[in-house]
Design a protein around this motif. Structure first.
Motif, PDB file in Angstrom:
ATOM      1  N   PRO A  39      45.761  42.009  40.720  1.00 30.16           N
ATOM      2  CA  PRO A  39      47.123  41.481  40.608  1.00 30.16           C
ATOM      3  C   PRO A  39      48.179  42.566  40.764  1.00 30.16           C
ATOM      4  O   PRO A  39      47.995  43.700  40.307  1.00 30.16           O
ATOM      5  N   GLY A  40      49.281  42.206  41.427  1.00 26.10           N
ATOM      6  CA  GLY A  40      50.424  43.102  41.474  1.00 26.10           C
ATOM      7  C   GLY A  40      51.124  43.146  40.126  1.00 26.10           C
ATOM      8  O   GLY A  40      50.734  42.447  39.183  1.00 26.10           O
ATOM      9  N   SER A  41      52.173  43.915  40.040  1.00 28.80           N
ATOM     10  CA  SER A  41      52.834  44.134  38.750  1.00 28.80           C
ATOM     11  C   SER A  41      53.398  42.859  38.143  1.00 28.80           C
ATOM     12  O   SER A  41      53.515  42.746  36.921  1.00 28.80           O
ATOM     13  N   GLU A  42      53.737  41.858  38.998  1.00 30.62           N
ATOM     14  CA  GLU A  42      54.333  40.611  38.501  1.00 30.62           C
ATOM     15  C   GLU A  42      53.408  39.416  38.687  1.00 30.62           C
ATOM     16  O   GLU A  42      53.831  38.272  38.562  1.00 30.62           O
ATOM     17  N   ASP A  43      52.137  39.689  38.960  1.00 28.54           N
ATOM     18  CA  ASP A  43      51.164  38.630  39.231  1.00 28.54           C
ATOM     19  C   ASP A  43      50.158  38.472  38.102  1.00 28.54           C
ATOM     20  O   ASP A  43      50.045  39.325  37.223  1.00 28.54           O
ATOM     21  N   VAL A  44      49.410  37.364  38.177  1.00 31.79           N
ATOM     22  CA  VAL A  44      48.252  37.185  37.299  1.00 31.79           C
ATOM     23  C   VAL A  44      47.027  36.919  38.166  1.00 31.79           C
ATOM     24  O   VAL A  44      47.124  36.320  39.237  1.00 31.79           O
ATOM     25  N   LEU A  45      45.893  37.423  37.715  1.00 28.93           N
ATOM     26  CA  LEU A  45      44.603  37.124  38.334  1.00 28.93           C
ATOM     27  C   LEU A  45      43.990  35.962  37.570  1.00 28.93           C
ATOM     28  O   LEU A  45      43.855  36.021  36.344  1.00 28.93           O
ATOM     29  N   VAL A  46      43.637  34.907  38.289  1.00 27.68           N
ATOM     30  CA  VAL A  46      43.109  33.687  37.663  1.00 27.68           C
ATOM     31  C   VAL A  46      41.649  33.490  38.058  1.00 27.68           C
ATOM     32  O   VAL A  46      41.310  33.554  39.253  1.00 27.68           O
ATOM     33  N   LYS A  47      40.796  33.283  37.068  1.00 27.54           N
ATOM     34  CA  LYS A  47      39.434  32.838  37.338  1.00 27.54           C
ATOM     35  C   LYS A  47      39.525  31.341  37.557  1.00 27.54           C
ATOM     36  O   LYS A  47      39.799  30.573  36.632  1.00 27.54           O
ATOM     37  N   VAL A  48      39.342  30.915  38.811  1.00 26.86           N
ATOM     38  CA  VAL A  48      39.615  29.537  39.192  1.00 26.86           C
ATOM     39  C   VAL A  48      38.491  28.616  38.724  1.00 26.86           C
ATOM     40  O   VAL A  48      37.319  28.870  38.991  1.00 26.86           O
ATOM     41  N   HIS A  49      38.849  27.545  38.016  1.00 26.78           N
ATOM     42  CA  HIS A  49      37.877  26.562  37.543  1.00 26.78           C
ATOM     43  C   HIS A  49      37.840  25.317  38.420  1.00 26.78           C
ATOM     44  O   HIS A  49      36.784  24.699  38.566  1.00 26.78           O
ATOM     45  N   ALA A  50      38.982  24.935  38.995  1.00 22.90           N
ATOM     46  CA  ALA A  50      39.040  23.738  39.834  1.00 22.90           C
ATOM     47  C   ALA A  50      40.156  23.879  40.853  1.00 22.90           C
ATOM     48  O   ALA A  50      41.163  24.559  40.607  1.00 22.90           O
ATOM     49  N   VAL A  51      39.971  23.242  41.997  1.00 22.43           N
ATOM     50  CA  VAL A  51      40.990  23.217  43.045  1.00 22.43           C
ATOM     51  C   VAL A  51      41.116  21.793  43.561  1.00 22.43           C
ATOM     52  O   VAL A  51      40.194  20.984  43.420  1.00 22.43           O
ATOM     53  N   SER A  52      42.268  21.475  44.148  1.00 27.27           N
ATOM     54  CA  SER A  52      42.409  20.184  44.821  1.00 27.27           C
ATOM     55  C   SER A  52      42.793  20.428  46.270  1.00 27.27           C
ATOM     56  O   SER A  52      43.306  21.493  46.627  1.00 27.27           O
ATOM     57  N   LEU A  53      42.520  19.429  47.102  1.00 26.92           N
ATOM     58  CA  LEU A  53      42.738  19.548  48.543  1.00 26.92           C
ATOM     59  C   LEU A  53      43.973  18.757  48.944  1.00 26.92           C
ATOM     60  O   LEU A  53      44.228  17.667  48.421  1.00 26.92           O
ATOM     61  N   ILE A  80      41.691  30.061  34.290  1.00 28.65           N
ATOM     62  CA  ILE A  80      41.999  30.884  33.127  1.00 28.65           C
ATOM     63  C   ILE A  80      42.450  32.268  33.583  1.00 28.65           C
ATOM     64  O   ILE A  80      41.822  32.884  34.455  1.00 28.65           O
ATOM     65  N   VAL A  81      43.545  32.738  33.012  1.00 29.88           N
ATOM     66  CA  VAL A  81      44.062  34.059  33.353  1.00 29.88           C
ATOM     67  C   VAL A  81      43.032  35.119  32.957  1.00 29.88           C
ATOM     68  O   VAL A  81      42.597  35.183  31.810  1.00 29.88           O
ATOM     69  N   GLU A  82      42.647  35.931  33.933  1.00 28.28           N
ATOM     70  CA  GLU A  82      41.665  36.991  33.724  1.00 28.28           C
ATOM     71  C   GLU A  82      42.348  38.332  33.461  1.00 28.28           C
ATOM     72  O   GLU A  82      41.894  39.139  32.653  1.00 28.28           O
ATOM     73  N   LYS A  83      43.474  38.545  34.156  1.00 25.13           N
ATOM     74  CA  LYS A  83      44.159  39.826  34.069  1.00 25.13           C
ATOM     75  C   LYS A  83      45.616  39.624  34.446  1.00 25.13           C
ATOM     76  O   LYS A  83      45.933  38.760  35.273  1.00 25.13           O
ATOM     77  N   VAL A  84      46.523  40.388  33.849  1.00 21.63           N
ATOM     78  CA  VAL A  84      47.948  40.271  34.171  1.00 21.63           C
ATOM     79  C   VAL A  84      48.480  41.604  34.676  1.00 21.63           C
ATOM     80  O   VAL A  84      47.988  42.675  34.314  1.00 21.63           O
ATOM     81  N   GLY A  85      49.511  41.531  35.543  1.00 21.29           N
ATOM     82  CA  GLY A  85      50.180  42.727  36.032  1.00 21.29           C
ATOM     83  C   GLY A  85      50.963  43.402  34.919  1.00 21.29           C
ATOM     84  O   GLY A  85      51.269  42.801  33.888  1.00 21.29           O
ATOM     85  N   LYS A  86      51.327  44.646  35.158  1.00 21.88           N
ATOM     86  CA  LYS A  86      51.939  45.456  34.089  1.00 21.88           C
ATOM     87  C   LYS A  86      53.301  44.933  33.629  1.00 21.88           C
ATOM     88  O   LYS A  86      53.730  45.204  32.508  1.00 21.88           O
ATOM     89  N   ASP A  87      53.987  44.149  34.473  1.00 20.52           N
ATOM     90  CA  ASP A  87      55.309  43.645  34.098  1.00 20.52           C
ATOM     91  C   ASP A  87      55.292  42.185  33.649  1.00 20.52           C
ATOM     92  O   ASP A  87      56.347  41.568  33.495  1.00 20.52           O
ATOM     93  N   VAL A  88      54.107  41.634  33.444  1.00 18.68           N
ATOM     94  CA  VAL A  88      53.992  40.214  33.085  1.00 18.68           C
ATOM     95  C   VAL A  88      53.986  40.039  31.570  1.00 18.68           C
ATOM     96  O   VAL A  88      53.193  40.668  30.857  1.00 18.68           O
TER      97      VAL A  88
END
Length: 343
Positions: A39-53, A80-88
């Motif tokens: 993730p960038g400084s303003e992003d979050v890394l998400v462990k994706v559980h479900a998606v829609s099309l 679920i958020v796995e990791k957050v950027g430094k400015d989040v």
């Protein structure tokens, strides 16, 4: 770098990726050794559980260039958020979120991990499943943006919604009824029962008769206050005769080309558009914050069972390409979704 990834992790992820700028959906491939993004400084890394099309997942390929590939496709995800950027500060690891990804950024939702700007993500209440949450953004937020932000719908008014049994249409019907509008929806006759179950007052089979004539008959010649088209620019323009003085038309599938013969000025008709992805391309962060606020407001309605998510068939993550093709051929009902992590 388009493909910043975590050097601390030796774990790869699976994802559906497009490696060249093309509209050929068969070029989308499932790969299992993609690096997990950082993730960038303003992003979050998400462990994706479900998606829609969504149709936009393949239609959006048309805006990609050699500078915006490779790209993991997919716009709607939940996890679920796995990791957050430094400015989040908005989220922390362990938070449940859902989101709508940018078309032009490299990390879409159809992967085991995704990146999203923290300001653009919306929290998921505990009573809402990942499958429900993943099925909301593109369709639900678009419907909300048109009805609440653009139309500013008023109780007692009448609205016409085309493709009312589709993803956007199903959310629009429910939002309109929740706000006290009379709803006229178009769909195939086989979907009448579903449309009425959403709360629609009237259903029109687009395969039979003239839609304009039927709307005018239903409204005793008065027309509608709002017309919301989900089909295309020509379809939207064809609805202009149904709109009464000082009314509103919305198109989410193309620019409506009008001329003096349409009499928009003397009828004081306003035309509106919605494009969720555009918020990701603006320098002013208020637009990302607004789509997240829409997400918060709509998922709260779902949590309180005032709106139901029109979930359709579950497909395997490995079959996402087939699912996109089925949507393109209009062979689906409700929102197709895939689980990546089983709850």
């Amino acid at each position: 770098e388009r493909w910043a990834f975590s050097v601390a992790s030796c774990i790869n992820m699976r994802g559906w990726i497009l490696r060249e700028a093309t509209t050929d959906v068969d070029k989308i491939k499932l790969e299992d050794k993609l690096p997990i993004p950082e993730p960038g400084s303003e992003d979050v890394l998400v462990k994706v559980h479900a998606v829609s099309l969504n149709p936009a997942d393949y239609k959006g390929m048309g805006v990609l260039t050699k500078d915006t590939v490779p790209k993991v496709i997919g716009m709607d995800g939940a996890g679920i958020v796995e990791k957050v950027g430094k400015d989040v500060s908005k989220f922390k690891p362990g938070d449940r979120v859902h989101y709508h990804s940018s078309l032009r950024k490299p990390h879409g939702s159809f992967a085991e991990y995704g990146i999203i700007a923290a300001e653009a993500a919306s929290a998921i209440p505990s009573s809402v499943s990942f499958e429900q949450a993943a099925s909301i953004p593109c369709a639900g937020w678009t419907a909300y943006q048109i009805l609440i932000r653009k139309f500013k719908i008023e109780q007692g008014k009448t609205i016409l919604i085309t493709a009312a049994a589709g993803g956007v249409g199903a959310f629009a019907v429910q939002l309109a009824r929740l706000n006290g509008l009379t709803v006229i929806g178009t769909c195939s006759k086989s979907n009448f029962e579903f449309l009425y179950s959403l709360g629609a007052n009237h259903a029109i089979d687009y395969n039979e008769g003239n839609i304009v004539d039927q709307v005018m008959q239903i409204t005793n010649g008065q027309g509608v206050d709002y017309a919301f088209d989900n089909v295309g620019a020509d379809s939207a323009k064809s609805l202009l005769p149904t709109i009464r003085f000082f009314g509103h038309l919305a198109s989410i599938a193309g620019t409506v080309v009008t001329d003096d013969k349409d009499n928009l000025f003397p009828r004081a008709i306003s035309i509106h558009y919605a494009f969720l992805g555009g918020a990701h391309n603006q320098s002013d962060p208020q637009f990302l914050k607004d789509i997240a606020q829409i997400g918060d407001e709509l998922v709260d309605l779902v949590a309180h069972q005032k709106i139901r998510v029109p979930i359709g068939e579950e497909i395997a993550f490995e079959n996402i390409l087939d699912g996109l093709k089925a949507i393109r051929e209009r062979h689906v009902k409700g929102k197709l979704y895939a689980r990546i992590v089983r709850e």
